[in-house]
Design an enzyme around this catalytic site. Structure first.
Site, mmCIF file in Angstrom:
data_model
loop_
_atom_site.group_PDB
_atom_site.id
_atom_site.type_symbol
_atom_site.label_atom_id
_atom_site.label_comp_id
_atom_site.label_asym_id
_atom_site.label_seq_id
_atom_site.Cartn_x
_atom_site.Cartn_y
_atom_site.Cartn_z
ATOM 1 N N GLY A 5 -3.214 0.708 17.698
ATOM 2 C CA GLY A 5 -2.379 0.420 16.529
ATOM 3 C C GLY A 5 -1.999 1.706 15.819
ATOM 4 O O GLY A 5 -2.710 2.713 15.914
ATOM 5 N N TYR A 11 -11.852 -9.124 10.414
ATOM 6 C CA TYR A 11 -13.145 -9.785 10.187
ATOM 7 C C TYR A 11 -13.023 -11.302 10.115
ATOM 8 O O TYR A 11 -14.013 -12.008 9.992
ATOM 9 C CB TYR A 11 -13.819 -9.239 8.917
ATOM 10 C CG TYR A 11 -13.037 -9.471 7.656
ATOM 11 C CD1 TYR A 11 -12.002 -8.614 7.304
ATOM 12 C CD2 TYR A 11 -13.317 -10.551 6.829
ATOM 13 C CE1 TYR A 11 -11.261 -8.830 6.167
ATOM 14 C CE2 TYR A 11 -12.582 -10.772 5.682
ATOM 15 C CZ TYR A 11 -11.554 -9.910 5.356
ATOM 16 O OH TYR A 11 -10.816 -10.128 4.227
ATOM 17 N N ASP A 44 -9.990 2.549 1.691
ATOM 18 C CA ASP A 44 -10.073 2.057 3.074
ATOM 19 C C ASP A 44 -10.643 3.146 3.977
ATOM 20 O O ASP A 44 -11.440 2.873 4.879
ATOM 21 C CB ASP A 44 -8.677 1.701 3.613
ATOM 22 C CG ASP A 44 -8.145 0.406 3.018
ATOM 23 O OD1 ASP A 44 -8.960 -0.436 2.613
ATOM 24 O OD2 ASP A 44 -6.914 0.250 2.957
ATOM 25 N N GLY A 93 -0.283 1.323 12.482
ATOM 26 C CA GLY A 93 0.230 0.841 11.197
ATOM 27 C C GLY A 93 -0.566 1.458 10.052
ATOM 28 O O GLY A 93 -1.229 2.488 10.197
ATOM 29 N N GLY A 94 -0.502 0.797 8.897
ATOM 30 C CA GLY A 94 -1.156 1.313 7.691
ATOM 31 C C GLY A 94 -2.655 1.477 7.872
ATOM 32 O O GLY A 94 -3.232 2.506 7.492
ATOM 33 N N ASN A 113 -0.020 2.473 20.653
ATOM 34 C CA ASN A 113 0.651 1.450 19.850
ATOM 35 C C ASN A 113 1.738 0.770 20.660
ATOM 36 O O ASN A 113 2.343 1.375 21.545
ATOM 37 C CB ASN A 113 1.268 2.093 18.598
ATOM 38 C CG ASN A 113 1.642 1.050 17.560
ATOM 39 O OD1 ASN A 113 0.842 0.148 17.271
ATOM 40 N ND2 ASN A 113 2.837 1.149 16.998
ATOM 41 N N LYS A 124 0.814 -1.221 0.000
ATOM 42 C CA LYS A 124 0.000 0.000 0.000
ATOM 43 C C LYS A 124 0.851 1.277 0.000
ATOM 44 O O LYS A 124 0.409 2.311 -0.464
ATOM 45 C CB LYS A 124 -0.966 0.000 1.188
ATOM 46 C CG LYS A 124 -2.092 -1.015 1.023
ATOM 47 C CD LYS A 124 -3.094 -0.956 2.155
ATOM 48 C CE LYS A 124 -4.121 -2.056 2.000
ATOM 49 N NZ LYS A 124 -5.163 -2.022 3.025
HETATM 50 P P1 ATR Z 1 -1.692 -2.790 8.792
HETATM 51 O O1 ATR Z 1 -1.628 -2.216 7.424
HETATM 52 O O2 ATR Z 1 -2.551 -4.012 8.908
HETATM 53 O O3 ATR Z 1 -2.009 -1.784 9.836
HETATM 54 P P2 ATR Z 1 1.084 -2.651 9.596
HETATM 55 O O4 ATR Z 1 1.242 -1.334 8.933
HETATM 56 O O5 ATR Z 1 2.184 -3.665 9.483
HETATM 57 O O6 ATR Z 1 -0.218 -3.398 9.078
HETATM 58 O O7 ATR Z 1 0.768 -2.391 11.139
HETATM 59 C C1 ATR Z 1 0.517 -3.408 12.033
HETATM 60 C C2 ATR Z 1 0.028 -2.804 13.345
HETATM 61 O O8 ATR Z 1 -0.360 -3.872 14.183
HETATM 62 C C3 ATR Z 1 1.104 -2.040 14.084
HETATM 63 O O9 ATR Z 1 0.482 -1.027 14.803
HETATM 64 C C4 ATR Z 1 1.675 -3.125 14.993
HETATM 65 O O10 ATR Z 1 2.316 -2.635 16.134
HETATM 66 P P3 ATR Z 1 3.897 -2.241 16.072
HETATM 67 O O11 ATR Z 1 3.947 -0.915 15.356
HETATM 68 O O12 ATR Z 1 4.323 -2.168 17.473
HETATM 69 O O13 ATR Z 1 4.553 -3.341 15.299
HETATM 70 C C5 ATR Z 1 0.407 -3.811 15.401
HETATM 71 N N1 ATR Z 1 0.550 -5.171 15.909
HETATM 72 C C6 ATR Z 1 0.781 -6.297 15.203
HETATM 73 N N2 ATR Z 1 0.782 -7.366 16.019
HETATM 74 C C7 ATR Z 1 0.538 -6.909 17.279
HETATM 75 C C8 ATR Z 1 0.402 -7.520 18.554
HETATM 76 N N3 ATR Z 1 0.515 -8.833 18.689
HETATM 77 N N4 ATR Z 1 0.123 -6.734 19.605
HETATM 78 C C9 ATR Z 1 0.012 -5.407 19.470
HETATM 79 N N5 ATR Z 1 0.132 -4.762 18.295
HETATM 80 C C10 ATR Z 1 0.380 -5.505 17.204
#
Ligand code: ATR
Length: 502
Positions: free
Chosen positions: A353, A448, A327, A355-356, A376, A291
């Site tokens: 969170g 989901y 999105d 992330g993206g 986060n 993305k």
């Molecule tokens: P997406 O596009 O699905 O948001 P991403 O950009 O890789 O994917 O972001 C993943 C998010 O899920 C991040 O906020 C990540 O936290 P970190 O920045 O600390 O890595 C979070 N995440 C993934 N697994 C997690 C877990 N087990 N517990 C808490 N946060 C998690």
């Protein structure tokens, strides 16, 4: 046809007859005694049949010597009938097999030769030269079936094929990366595509990446695909399972649109964009992990893409690729409908969170008037995301969770924790396990699959209203449909275009 007896092959053929235009008898899969009886198969099959006796080194099951294999081919051609429908219509002969008597017999009896080359390990570097040199006489069909270990391999095959346009040929990229070469055979310049009756327990998959016959016919409407068919798809990696083809192809079919939507698994987005150009792809859904990486390929982009820094939709326009982000709207439409509110004014919201997915969520929360706290696991990412919006931020620790007290009208879980397939050993993961729901929060989880994450279950048990990410998924796909086609989404079909199993 890969069953071990001719009778069973005929049974399977009968069951799937309406989906196929011809059959390939893989005599190498037959029991040895059955192999002696192949001569009558074309007449019994009642459709054009290709005779193939694949060696083990080419991914087949024939382990006998070449002498035995050649006699079996000769047996298939022997006693030619004046009525050509009773003869094999095609004979597959490998490019390194030199038996001129066999070729002569085939030609005399009207059996066309498919001159084949297989590489079950990889894609050869010298493919254009190979394709050009393989055909030995004017009416042969060249077949090149090579394993794609990367998106670059598929591109190589596609470009090699372009060099011999106008020639009858069959080009297949085997394996997961090349699955779409089997759907878009028209676009690859292939004379035919092979598929299998994979749902039959005793039908072996004839080659890696083959698609089940009904899926090819019904989901991708293979027979309707022509050079005029608009091509769309979804790209990502590994893209092992995606429900998007089901959604888009069903809408296209119900609407009577001449279009197909295919999965484009890609280990290189650069190579995939070249393939898109070569195949005249007009729209792409973009998913994990591209993305952000897709942005340099855009010719222009929406404000959302610029601010969020993530793009999930590419549409080909006369000015080039337009990048949008569906999105964001998919999320806010879904949550506002769930809340029955026109915007997020006066709402204090926690986003879990950074992330993206969270970036689209936060953009919309700000646009629609919310005050938010971003928590986060990696704290600096929360701070970075919050800064331009002047939102609060924190870690997913005791101090961060305490801050939620002031931001708990709505709680939105955006991480992949608890998602099926992401944490195979731990779908019970709950990223805010120490937060105690009071029961009045409105809670959304973007995940989901499963329908209820551990986090959402806990919220629901505490009495909160909860919603998962399925409705958002459908809404963002509807926006993609509008982007791709420039048409309104046919709402009356919505109940028939669910995303696979939910
Ligand atoms: P997406 O596009 O699905 O948001 P991403 O950009 O890789 O994917 O972001 C993943 C998010 O899920 C991040 O906020 C990540 O936290 P970190 O920045 O600390 O890595 C979070 N995440 C993934 N697994 C997690 C877990 N087990 N517990 C808490 N946060 C998690």
């Amino acid at each position: 046809m890969t069953a071990s007896t001719l009778g069973r092959n005929l049974e399977i053929l009968e069951k799937y007859r309406k989906y196929a235009d011809m059959a390939e008898l893989r005599a190498d899969c037959l029991d040895p005694d059955e192999r002696l009886l192949i001569r009558r198969f074309p007449e019994q099959a009642g459709m054009p049949v290709i005779l193939t006796i694949r060696r083990d080194i080419d991914g087949g099951h024939f382990v006998g010597g070449e002498g035995a294999r050649i006699s079996l081919m000769a047996r298939g051609l022997a006693y030619a009938e004046a009525d050509r429908r009773r003869n094999f219509a095609y004979l597959d002969i490998e490019e390194d097999l030199n038996v001129s008597s066999l070729e002569e017999a085939a030609r005399t009896f009207g059996t066309r030769i498919i001159r084949s080359y297989h590489n079950i390990k990889g894609t050869d570097a010298d493919l254009p030269a190979k394709i050009r040199s393989m055909r030995r006489s004017g009416d042969e069909i060249v077949k090149v079936s090579v394993m794609a270990n990367s998106t670059r391999d598929v591109l190589e095959l596609l470009c090699a094929g372009r060099e011999c346009e106008g020639q009858e040929k069959i080009l297949i990229s085997m394996g997961h990366f090349g699955t779409y070469s089997r759907i878009l055979s028209e676009q690859f310049g292939s004379f035919l595509s092979y598929c299998s009756a994979l749902s039959e327990p005793d039908a072996l998959p004839a080659a890696p990446g083959q698609i089940e016959v009904r899926e090819l016919a019904n989901l991708y409407r293979f027979r309707n695909i022509t050079g005029a068919t608009k091509v769309y798809g979804v790209t990502g990696y590994p893209l092992k399972a995606t429900d998007s083809p089901h959604f888009f192809n069903t809408v296209f079919e119900l609407e009577g649109t001449n279009a197909v939507y295919v999965p484009f698994p890609a280990d290189s987005i650069t190579d995939l964009m070249e393939i898109s150009k070569e195949l005249n792809v007009e729209g792409l859904s973009v998913t994990v992990p591209y993305k952000e990486a897709i942005i340099p390929f855009l010719d222009f982009q929406s404000d959302e893409v610029r601010v969020i820094g993530a793009c999930n939709t590419l549409t080909l326009t006369p000015q080039g690729w337009l990048g949008t982000n569906t999105d964001a709207r998919g999320f806010s439409d879904s949550l506002l409908t769930f809340l029955n509110k026109p915007n997020f004014k006066r709402q204090r919201v926690t986003v879990i969170g950074a992330g993206g997915a969270a970036r689209s969520v936060v953009f919309e929360l700000h646009r629609l008037g919310a005050k938010a706290l971003i928590l986060n696991r990696t704290v600096h990412k929360a701070r970075r995301l919050a800064a331009p919006y002047k939102f609060a931020w924190g870690g997913l620790d005791e101090r961060g969770i305490e801050k939620m007290e002031k931001y708990h009208d709505i709680i939105i879980q955006t991480t992949s924790a608890g998602m099926e397939g992401i944490n195979p050993n731990d779908i019970s993961a709950d990223p805010a396990a120490t937060y105690n729901f009071c029961g009045r929060e409105e809670v959304m989880d973007l995940v989901y699959k499963p329908k209820m994450t551990a986090f959402l279950k806990r919220a629901s048990n505490a009495g909160c209203n909860v919603q998962n990410g399925y409705d958002m998924l459908i809404r963002q796909a509807r926006y993609q449909y509008i982007q791709f086609t420039g048409k309104e989404f046919p709402e009356h079909f919505l109940s028939r275009v669910q995303f696979g199993e939910i």
